[in-house]
Scaffold this motif. Structure first.
Motif, PDB file in Angstrom:
ATOM      1  N   GLU A  85      -8.505   4.005  -2.929  1.00 21.63           N
ATOM      2  CA  GLU A  85      -8.296   2.652  -3.462  1.00 21.63           C
ATOM      3  C   GLU A  85      -7.412   1.828  -2.526  1.00 21.63           C
ATOM      4  O   GLU A  85      -7.645   0.634  -2.320  1.00 21.63           O
ATOM      5  N   SER A  86      -6.401   2.473  -1.975  1.00 20.44           N
ATOM      6  CA  SER A  86      -5.500   1.742  -1.086  1.00 20.44           C
ATOM      7  C   SER A  86      -6.181   1.370   0.223  1.00 20.44           C
ATOM      8  O   SER A  86      -5.958   0.278   0.755  1.00 20.44           O
ATOM      9  N   GLN A 124      -7.106  13.262  -7.789  1.00 17.85           N
ATOM     10  CA  GLN A 124      -6.415  11.982  -7.932  1.00 17.85           C
ATOM     11  C   GLN A 124      -5.832  11.502  -6.608  1.00 17.85           C
ATOM     12  O   GLN A 124      -5.866  10.303  -6.306  1.00 17.85           O
ATOM     13  N   VAL A 171      -9.345   0.792   0.685  1.00 20.09           N
ATOM     14  CA  VAL A 171     -10.301  -0.284   0.412  1.00 20.09           C
ATOM     15  C   VAL A 171      -9.577  -1.621   0.237  1.00 20.09           C
ATOM     16  O   VAL A 171     -10.011  -2.654   0.767  1.00 20.09           O
ATOM     17  N   LEU A 172      -8.461  -1.594  -0.463  1.00 21.22           N
ATOM     18  CA  LEU A 172      -7.684  -2.823  -0.599  1.00 21.22           C
ATOM     19  C   LEU A 172      -7.129  -3.260   0.758  1.00 21.22           C
ATOM     20  O   LEU A 172      -7.186  -4.445   1.108  1.00 21.22           O
ATOM     21  N   GLY A 173      -6.624  -2.294   1.494  1.00 14.90           N
ATOM     22  CA  GLY A 173      -6.048  -2.607   2.801  1.00 14.90           C
ATOM     23  C   GLY A 173      -7.034  -3.300   3.737  1.00 14.90           C
ATOM     24  O   GLY A 173      -6.681  -4.231   4.460  1.00 14.90           O
ATOM     25  N   VAL A 191       4.252   9.916   1.573  1.00 17.09           N
ATOM     26  CA  VAL A 191       3.765   9.519   0.254  1.00 17.09           C
ATOM     27  C   VAL A 191       2.311   9.939   0.055  1.00 17.09           C
ATOM     28  O   VAL A 191       1.725   9.686  -0.999  1.00 17.09           O
ATOM     29  N   THR A 192       1.729  10.558   1.062  1.00 17.84           N
ATOM     30  CA  THR A 192       0.316  10.923   1.008  1.00 17.84           C
ATOM     31  C   THR A 192       0.152  12.435   1.092  1.00 17.84           C
ATOM     32  O   THR A 192       0.796  13.077   1.925  1.00 17.84           O
ATOM     33  N   ALA A 193      -0.696  12.986   0.233  1.00 16.82           N
ATOM     34  CA  ALA A 193      -0.913  14.438   0.227  1.00 16.82           C
ATOM     35  C   ALA A 193      -1.476  14.884   1.578  1.00 16.82           C
ATOM     36  O   ALA A 193      -2.404  14.265   2.111  1.00 16.82           O
ATOM     37  N   PHE A 224       6.886  13.896  -0.183  1.00 22.46           N
ATOM     38  CA  PHE A 224       8.148  13.356  -0.711  1.00 22.46           C
ATOM     39  C   PHE A 224       8.492  13.959  -2.070  1.00 22.46           C
ATOM     40  O   PHE A 224       9.656  13.951  -2.473  1.00 22.46           O
ATOM     41  N   LEU A 233       0.827  -1.211   0.000  1.00 19.99           N
ATOM     42  CA  LEU A 233       0.000   0.000   0.000  1.00 19.99           C
ATOM     43  C   LEU A 233       0.860   1.259   0.000  1.00 19.99           C
ATOM     44  O   LEU A 233       0.574   2.223  -0.712  1.00 19.99           O
ATOM     45  N   LEU A 249      -5.605  17.143  -6.570  1.00 22.06           N
ATOM     46  CA  LEU A 249      -6.539  16.944  -5.453  1.00 22.06           C
ATOM     47  C   LEU A 249      -7.432  15.726  -5.698  1.00 22.06           C
ATOM     48  O   LEU A 249      -7.552  14.831  -4.856  1.00 22.06           O
ATOM     49  N   VAL A 276      -8.559   9.695  -4.733  1.00 28.36           N
ATOM     50  CA  VAL A 276      -8.980   8.383  -5.228  1.00 28.36           C
ATOM     51  C   VAL A 276      -7.864   7.351  -5.068  1.00 28.36           C
ATOM     52  O   VAL A 276      -8.126   6.189  -4.735  1.00 28.36           O
ATOM     53  N   VAL A 277      -6.628   7.771  -5.243  1.00 27.03           N
ATOM     54  CA  VAL A 277      -5.496   6.862  -5.021  1.00 27.03           C
ATOM     55  C   VAL A 277      -5.491   6.391  -3.569  1.00 27.03           C
ATOM     56  O   VAL A 277      -5.340   5.195  -3.272  1.00 27.03           O
ATOM     57  N   PHE A 278      -5.674   7.324  -2.662  1.00 29.72           N
ATOM     58  CA  PHE A 278      -5.719   6.988  -1.239  1.00 29.72           C
ATOM     59  C   PHE A 278      -6.881   6.043  -0.938  1.00 29.72           C
ATOM     60  O   PHE A 278      -6.728   5.032  -0.246  1.00 29.72           O
ATOM     61  N   LEU A 328      -1.583   5.563   6.818  1.00 28.07           N
ATOM     62  CA  LEU A 328      -1.262   6.036   5.469  1.00 28.07           C
ATOM     63  C   LEU A 328      -1.262   7.556   5.372  1.00 28.07           C
ATOM     64  O   LEU A 328      -0.450   8.145   4.668  1.00 28.07           O
ATOM     65  N   GLN A 354       1.019   4.106  -3.096  1.00 25.91           N
ATOM     66  CA  GLN A 354       0.855   5.560  -2.942  1.00 25.91           C
ATOM     67  C   GLN A 354       2.048   6.307  -3.538  1.00 25.91           C
ATOM     68  O   GLN A 354       1.899   7.283  -4.256  1.00 25.91           O
TER      69      GLN A 354
END
Lengths: 289, 289, 289, 289
Positions: D186-187, D179, D189-191, D210-212, C214, C172, D177, D182-184, D205, C176
């Motif tokens: 998706e992660s 993206q 939900v997978l997590g 690595v996260t805005a 980052f 995960l 913003l 949605v990237v966050f 996260l 990201q």
């Protein structure tokens, strides 16, 4: 020639039946034993274990669902390969990825068993009618040895190349199949929102040279809301996933196939895993309110 | 019936020629005047301005490249619509988006000009042979009025519905066309890396029912590395872009078409904008080293 | 405690160095022996084979490139696991997929070796400074046993859960990371075509709360066209590929990550595999002429 | 300076309020009149029509929802631009696409009205606190004229360049913003399917580089299942759609943004159009059963 057929699902049961109807010496095995009943009536022998099933066979044909299942049944603790006769031939018709076929061939060789990947193009109806197309990877002389069997179960055999090449070709065929379906379905769903009737769209678009001919076979069923399974949606997604593995191994981007794979994954989550893959349209229409 | 034809590109020149060859009264206009020379020899009248071209016409047919160009030529400062006769009929064969067709119809109405969207399925060769399919949006009696012209230029006319519905249908057709090409090309490029020859892949895959029949027309050219234009790649991307507009307006996701659009955008950037859209394979193979 | 460190690449060499500098008893192994020279000077012992390297170790730490490489080195014909002491602990810091970690743990168990997945967040500089974050999957008491080592090599340890959960969390994190980079790069490339200078975009966008922090570390390098490797682009694509595997196993669509994976695949084909993953911008700008 | 403020939605009402609280001479207009009540109490004048609202204004500020709405209100039959004073300044803060801003400027010029695009970075809370960032396209001296107003409503003004460049920059900001969210999601939900708790994922996260950083503002709300609107999901999709338009105009592929746009389109169809855009996670989790 003593033949053993392992895996009597939608495809395997129909393929084996065609062999049995030709009065060949066929032993069958399926995890769920009931699947074998009709074949036994027609003259097949049923085995209680894979070990029993394969021990006298000259040729073992497997038609299973996923690489994982092949691995378990062929190489697991009670895997059949180690029970095969020396120099017997294992013909795996399962749709797997080329890397898997090559690994399977290498492992089989260590037991002195010959391996051939021979996945098929065609689903339920061609399997029933003996009109499959076999896509074969392996030695030409091995293929000749079982050509008569392919001729019974299919209408055409393509020697794609060495081990793994049958599987490679199958990847490409199913990638086309999977994507053509979803591309068509996306257009139908949009077209309905544009104001066209579904029936008009199904007929008009499927008759065009821009649409893959197999779609025509799906449109009648879609019209009557019939998604009974010919090719399960979940295996279609599996095939796109396997394509992704081999595309990665080959270093080739596959943008369209990747996105199609995610769309099928969404459809699985929507509950259509065990419907025909044409049910992708039902998943898409949920997102077009 | 006095007919004016505006736009003599790959498609328009061939469509107009078929009308002229039937000895109809045709006036033509093109921004680059040289394009009209052959038609004049065959009996067409050439006009120096769009105003001149349309002032006596009963029917004005336009076949241009993009919505922006139609807008300029029809409604710009020297736009032709305001010069048309009262109640004359404007038939726009350009591929635009449905919203654009509806706007154009409304604006034309304000000049007391009737409007019909009539984009075509088929590219260079069908245009030449008079074998296009007209996808018509507009009033049925307006369509009857020009049916004889459609019959000369095409082999079939589909009345898709009210204004904009011809364009809507065209969006769907070209979406299938564009995507079938890129799906096929991705598979060929992967197949080569898997070890198959390009010729084998082109022949084998194009013959399958999972592949759109028009692909067959492209494979011979791809084999001989011939990407001379029948349908320019940049217009294919434009069409997918227009589809995106209308999908947005309709609130319908189009994942596959969106990604295809980006792939064509990449190919444009790679320098293939003015090649045939089958050159998408050349763009893809650059990313498969 | 006797420690063995296997894999002295960009990450492993720096991690091992921090252990050696603490005067711990460290044996190192790398396929290319030269990589060990500096560590030997600092007091490490170098082993000629993995068997030699691990035979007396209480803890074996591996930091390799891909699941395939771990498999070869750990379980291949001269794999090290079978040479480990009974009940010794193998800590695999390689980024693999959760399924792989679980398989590795099961195989290790069959040799009576304990397994822990402990991939790290952080690349070259944090590795050098001992500021990595360890994401640990496995038994809590096993983690306590090596906590002091994690404290030397890192600034934080997260016990993510049972075997495979460290790897899951790493998936995960890197997803990201990979996506934030490509999202940012796509915007910079578009911004330049819009008319902004690259320097303005790099500064303006990286300072916003909509951008992952980052990125700031990458923009200075991008400004000076420096793509020297901190995290190789090809491993970033590998990590997205592994994410795809586990997303498939879990039945969760990952549209964005899938497309990002294809974009990195394109960049690999463009020749940027061995550059830093920030070189994705160079690949994207090729498609924006 | 007489100021008119048109559009009192989530953003506009808060921006106007900050001006009114400074005792400036502010006339407000909103299609739904009730929205103006609070502002009138604080000293604003309310106008019954846009014509009335703008006729004496030195500066007209508009903050509307979409390009279509701006077009109607500014240039429709009862559009306000033609009622503005000669040489007055229209500052459009709406998020539109650069082509739209440039067209609007040209049309305004034909009425001898100056135009400035000045969309903002920041949503509900920064609007309330007067902490927006204005991204300005237009003449520097025009910007100076209204700098004091920007200083009241915002904390920073960026002169991005000529007409359209403010809008261009806004496109990029909102693309990041949209993206990042949605990237966050998706992660996360997978997590969860991997076995982590949602709370753990949201905290872990969102704290990573690595996260805005803005994600942190969303996670508390997501934890308490609060998707009350700060930035409506449907406008986020609109912004990605507008980005698509301008990317097309600039010939730059935007694979990630395109796919994100389709994901938001799916979420709209799922019924989350009027929720905060962080509700994208609710749409994604529907496809991860």
């Amino acid at each position: 020639m003593k033949i053993t057929f392992i895996g009597l699902g939608i495809m395997g049961s129909r393929m084996a039946k065609n062999l049995v109807k030709e009065k060949l010496d066929v032993t069958v095995y399926n995890r769920t034993q009931s699947a074998a009943a009709e074949l036994v009536k027609l003259g097949a022998t049923v085995a209680k274990s894979t070990a029993d099933a394969v021990k006298d066979a000259d040729v073992v044909i497997s038609m299973l669902s996923t690489p994982g299942v092949v691995n378990d049944i062929a190489f697991g603790d009670s895997g059949f390969v180690k029970h095969m006769k020396q120099n017997a031939l294992w013909v795996d018709c399962t749709t797997v990825d080329p890397g898997f076929s090559r690994d399977a061939a290498a492992k089989a060789r260590s037991y002195n068993v010959r391996f051939m990947d021979a996945p098929v193009a065609g689903s339920k109806i061609p399997a029933e009618k003996g009109e499959l197309v076999f896509l074969v990877g392996g030695a030409a002389h091995d293929m000749q040895e079982v050509q008569s069997l392919f001729d019974i179960m299919g209408k055409k055999t393509v020697h794609a190349g060495d081990t793994g090449m049958g599987t490679s070709l199958k990847m490409l065929v199913n990638s086309q199949l999977a994507q053509a379906m979803v591309v068509f379905a996306e257009s139908v769903v949009l077209g309905e929102k544009m104001g066209f009737s579904r029936d008009f769209l199904l007929e008009f678009l499927s008759a065009l040279p821009v649409t893959a001919p197999f779609i025509k076979l799906k449109t009648d069923k879609i019209k009557s809301n019939d998604y009974s399974v010919e090719f399960p949606l979940e295996w279609m997604q599996k095939d796109l996933h396997l394509l992704g593995l081999t595309a990665y191994d080959n270093g080739v981007p596959q943008f369209m196939a990747s996105v199609a794979s995610e769309i099928y994954a969404s459809a699985k989550a929507d509950g259509f895993a065990r419907d025909d893959f044409s049910a992708i349209i039902k998943s898409l229409e949920k997102r077009a309110k």
